[in-house]
Design an enzyme around this catalytic site. Structure first.
Site, PDB file in Angstrom:
ATOM      1  N   GLY A  72      37.051  39.314  36.131  1.00 23.66           N
ATOM      2  CA  GLY A  72      36.816  40.409  35.231  1.00 23.66           C
ATOM      3  C   GLY A  72      37.976  41.175  34.960  1.00 23.66           C
ATOM      4  O   GLY A  72      38.297  41.545  33.800  1.00 23.66           O
ATOM      5  N   THR A  73      38.717  41.592  35.833  1.00 19.90           N
ATOM      6  CA  THR A  73      39.874  42.605  36.004  1.00 19.90           C
ATOM      7  C   THR A  73      40.863  41.750  34.945  1.00 19.90           C
ATOM      8  O   THR A  73      41.401  42.392  34.203  1.00 19.90           O
ATOM      9  CB  THR A  73      40.354  42.880  37.312  1.00 19.90           C
ATOM     10  OG1 THR A  73      39.334  43.431  37.925  1.00 19.90           O
ATOM     11  CG2 THR A  73      41.531  43.782  36.929  1.00 19.90           C
ATOM     12  N   ASN A 153      28.521  49.541  35.205  1.00 22.05           N
ATOM     13  CA  ASN A 153      28.341  49.133  36.729  1.00 22.05           C
ATOM     14  C   ASN A 153      27.957  50.219  37.504  1.00 22.05           C
ATOM     15  O   ASN A 153      27.414  49.719  38.590  1.00 22.05           O
ATOM     16  CB  ASN A 153      29.715  48.465  37.132  1.00 22.05           C
ATOM     17  CG  ASN A 153      30.811  49.367  36.816  1.00 22.05           C
ATOM     18  OD1 ASN A 153      31.240  49.893  35.843  1.00 22.05           O
ATOM     19  ND2 ASN A 153      31.498  49.846  37.897  1.00 22.05           N
ATOM     20  N   GLN A 181      28.604  42.936  34.094  1.00 24.22           N
ATOM     21  CA  GLN A 181      27.454  43.046  34.527  1.00 24.22           C
ATOM     22  C   GLN A 181      26.423  42.658  33.723  1.00 24.22           C
ATOM     23  O   GLN A 181      25.301  42.670  33.841  1.00 24.22           O
ATOM     24  CB  GLN A 181      27.254  44.721  34.694  1.00 24.22           C
ATOM     25  CG  GLN A 181      28.196  45.349  35.802  1.00 24.22           C
ATOM     26  CD  GLN A 181      27.875  44.898  37.346  1.00 24.22           C
ATOM     27  OE1 GLN A 181      26.752  44.481  37.640  1.00 24.22           O
ATOM     28  NE2 GLN A 181      28.833  45.176  38.044  1.00 24.22           N
ATOM     29  N   SER A 201      32.690  37.550  34.810  1.00 22.65           N
ATOM     30  CA  SER A 201      33.295  37.201  36.025  1.00 22.65           C
ATOM     31  C   SER A 201      32.149  36.436  36.890  1.00 22.65           C
ATOM     32  O   SER A 201      30.987  36.803  36.846  1.00 22.65           O
ATOM     33  CB  SER A 201      33.477  38.718  37.017  1.00 22.65           C
ATOM     34  OG  SER A 201      33.955  38.457  37.995  1.00 22.65           O
ATOM     35  N   HIS A 203      31.723  36.085  40.285  1.00 27.51           N
ATOM     36  CA  HIS A 203      31.072  36.541  41.514  1.00 27.51           C
ATOM     37  C   HIS A 203      29.922  37.316  41.429  1.00 27.51           C
ATOM     38  O   HIS A 203      29.284  37.974  42.278  1.00 27.51           O
ATOM     39  CB  HIS A 203      32.112  37.045  42.532  1.00 27.51           C
ATOM     40  CG  HIS A 203      32.659  38.616  42.376  1.00 27.51           C
ATOM     41  ND1 HIS A 203      32.313  39.547  43.012  1.00 27.51           N
ATOM     42  CD2 HIS A 203      33.732  39.087  41.198  1.00 27.51           C
ATOM     43  CE1 HIS A 203      33.127  40.632  42.503  1.00 27.51           C
ATOM     44  NE2 HIS A 203      33.949  40.349  41.469  1.00 27.51           N
ATOM     45  N   THR A 239      48.244  26.566  36.832  1.00 33.11           N
ATOM     46  CA  THR A 239      47.384  25.392  36.976  1.00 33.11           C
ATOM     47  C   THR A 239      45.873  26.035  37.285  1.00 33.11           C
ATOM     48  O   THR A 239      45.822  26.886  37.943  1.00 33.11           O
ATOM     49  CB  THR A 239      47.825  24.716  38.369  1.00 33.11           C
ATOM     50  OG1 THR A 239      48.991  24.240  38.110  1.00 33.11           O
ATOM     51  CG2 THR A 239      46.818  23.521  38.538  1.00 33.11           C
ATOM     52  N   CYS A 328      34.550  49.385  43.771  1.00 32.40           N
ATOM     53  CA  CYS A 328      35.931  49.459  43.606  1.00 32.40           C
ATOM     54  C   CYS A 328      36.442  50.653  43.953  1.00 32.40           C
ATOM     55  O   CYS A 328      37.864  50.718  44.341  1.00 32.40           O
ATOM     56  CB  CYS A 328      36.443  49.143  42.162  1.00 32.40           C
ATOM     57  SG  CYS A 328      35.461  47.289  41.677  1.00 32.40           S
TER      58      CYS A 328
END
Ligand SMILES: Cc1ncc(COP(=O)(O)O)c(C=O)c1O
Length: 391
Positions: A72-73, A153, A181, A201, A203, A239, A328
């Site tokens: 996401g970042t 979030n 989210q 994202s 995860h 890659t 975070c």
């Protein structure tokens, strides 16, 4: 000691068994580099192309509109800096955003400001939603891009993305939404909602950490942040992380397919959690609770006379994992920028605990959390030790 209770699904989620199973061959016999011409390469290329199609389908997009990133970042940085740098020559220099964005967005906007952008922050209502009057006054023909998160979030408020995107587009601005989210929580369909760019994202939905994607609507021009390859149409050279892309495609499909049933399950448990806390601690405040629309998985609660750090540690000692504000920011005890932006006074903000439920949560977890949380709050207020820290 009872089983530990993980209430931090907004920070991250475990990798799903189906996802791991889909990924494993790409760490073994199907290890090829998708840019290679030989059979190993062609096999990896085919798998990558299929995964791109599948992620696109989850977002109502076409495969050529999906760009894979490290999460996401990176997607947020690419959306904001990539489009603003591409547009500044057109005389559109403003970036409009909200003060409750994730740091990935806020810091990307600040970086653009250091490079000359005019950054503008809209006002929020006390329930955590964009103030429509303030927004209308800030978005104009000088705006390069508007960036507004879909689901916050920390407090789980949902922004009126459709309305905000339409307004931005009516004046020729691009519209980006951080949907990290939101994937698997609300319907995301690029055919119905006119966002130009959208970040997701892996995860947060049962894929590994370090994989994400960005939707870039066909025709939107974006400058790459990296240099040195033609992968992802030159928008994201390097890659490709094939195994993680395969895992992300599987996780996204599952999240979208299960969304309605899972949302209803989470909403019921969130309501049970909040009702239980309020019944036992009537002066607790649940931030964002009054918003017109809320995500089903996030509860952010403050109790006067306590402080987040002590409560978090005490909960952890009893096997319950929550967070203060967003993960975070853990390690830093400064009050959350989100709570400050919606006008929560610093003492109350300093006691905020985020509980985020998800795939590992059951009614038993909820009931035990209510009991433990209420007992810890009573103890803290009885002893006065937390009150002293919070003042
Ligand atoms: C709203 C939001 N945006 C961006 C991110 C960053 O995503 P990632 O961890 O994939 O870099 C997060 C993660 O917590 C988030 O919640």
């Amino acid at each position: 000691m009872p089983d530990p209770i993980y209430l931090d699904h907004a920070a991250t989620t475990p990798v799903r068994a189906e996802v791991l199973e889909a990924m494993m061959p790409f760490y073994g016999p199907r290890f090829g580099n998708p840019s290679s011409m030989h059979r190993w390469g062609r096999e990896a290329r085919t798998a990558l192309d299929e995964a791109r199609e599948r992620v696109a389908r989850c977002l109502g997009a076409s495969a050529d509109e999906i760009c894979f990133t490290s999460g996401g970042t990176e997607a947020d940085n690419l959306a904001i800096l990539g489009t603003w740098r591409a547009r500044r020559a057109e005389g559109r220099n403003a970036i409009v955003t909200t003060p409750i964005e994730h740091k990935a967005v806020l810091e990307a906007v600040h970086q653009a400001a250091r490079e000359g952008a005019d950054e503008r922050f809209v006002n929020m209502t006390p329930t955590g939603v964009v103030d429509p009057g303030s927004y209308a006054g800030m978005v104009g023909t000088d705006t390069a891009i508007v960036t507004c998160m879909w689901i916050n979030n920390e407090i789980g408020t949902i922004q009126p993305i459709d309305e905000l995107a339409r307004k931005a587009k009516s004046v020729g601005a691009l519209f980006h939404t951080d949907a990290v989210q939101a994937l698997g929580k609300v319907e995301i369909d690029a055919k119905k909602t006119p966002f130009d760019l959208l970040s997701v994202s892996g995860h947060k939905v049962g894929a590994p950490k370090g994989i994400g994607a960005m939707f870039i609507r066909r025709g939107v021009v974006i400058e790459s942040l990296f240099h040195g390859g033609e992968q992802d149409r030159g928008r994201r050279p390097g890659t490709e992380n094939v195994a993680s892309v395969i895992g992300f495609a599987r996780a996204a499909e599952l999240a979208v397919a299960e969304r309605e049933v899972e949302d209803a399950r989470l909403e019921r448990m969130r309501d049970r959690l909040e009702a239980g806390i309020l019944a036992r601690i009537p002066d607790a405040t649940i931030h964002g609770r009054g918003a017109p629309q809320r995500a089903p998985h996030i509860t952010n609660v403050s109790v006067p006379g306590t402080d987040s750090e002590s409560l978090l540690m005490a909960l952890d000692l009893r096997g319950i994992g929550c967070s203060a504000g967003s993960a975070c920011q853990s390690g830093s005890i400064s009050p959350s920028h989100v709570l400050s932006a919606i006008g929560v006074e610093p003492n109350l903000a300093g006691s905020a605990i985020r509980m985020s439920i998800g795939c590992l949560t059951t009614d038993t977890c909820i009931d035990r959390t209510i009991d433990v949380f209420a007992a810890l709050v009573n103890k803290a207020r009885g002893s006065g030790s937390m009150a002293a820290r919070a003042s």
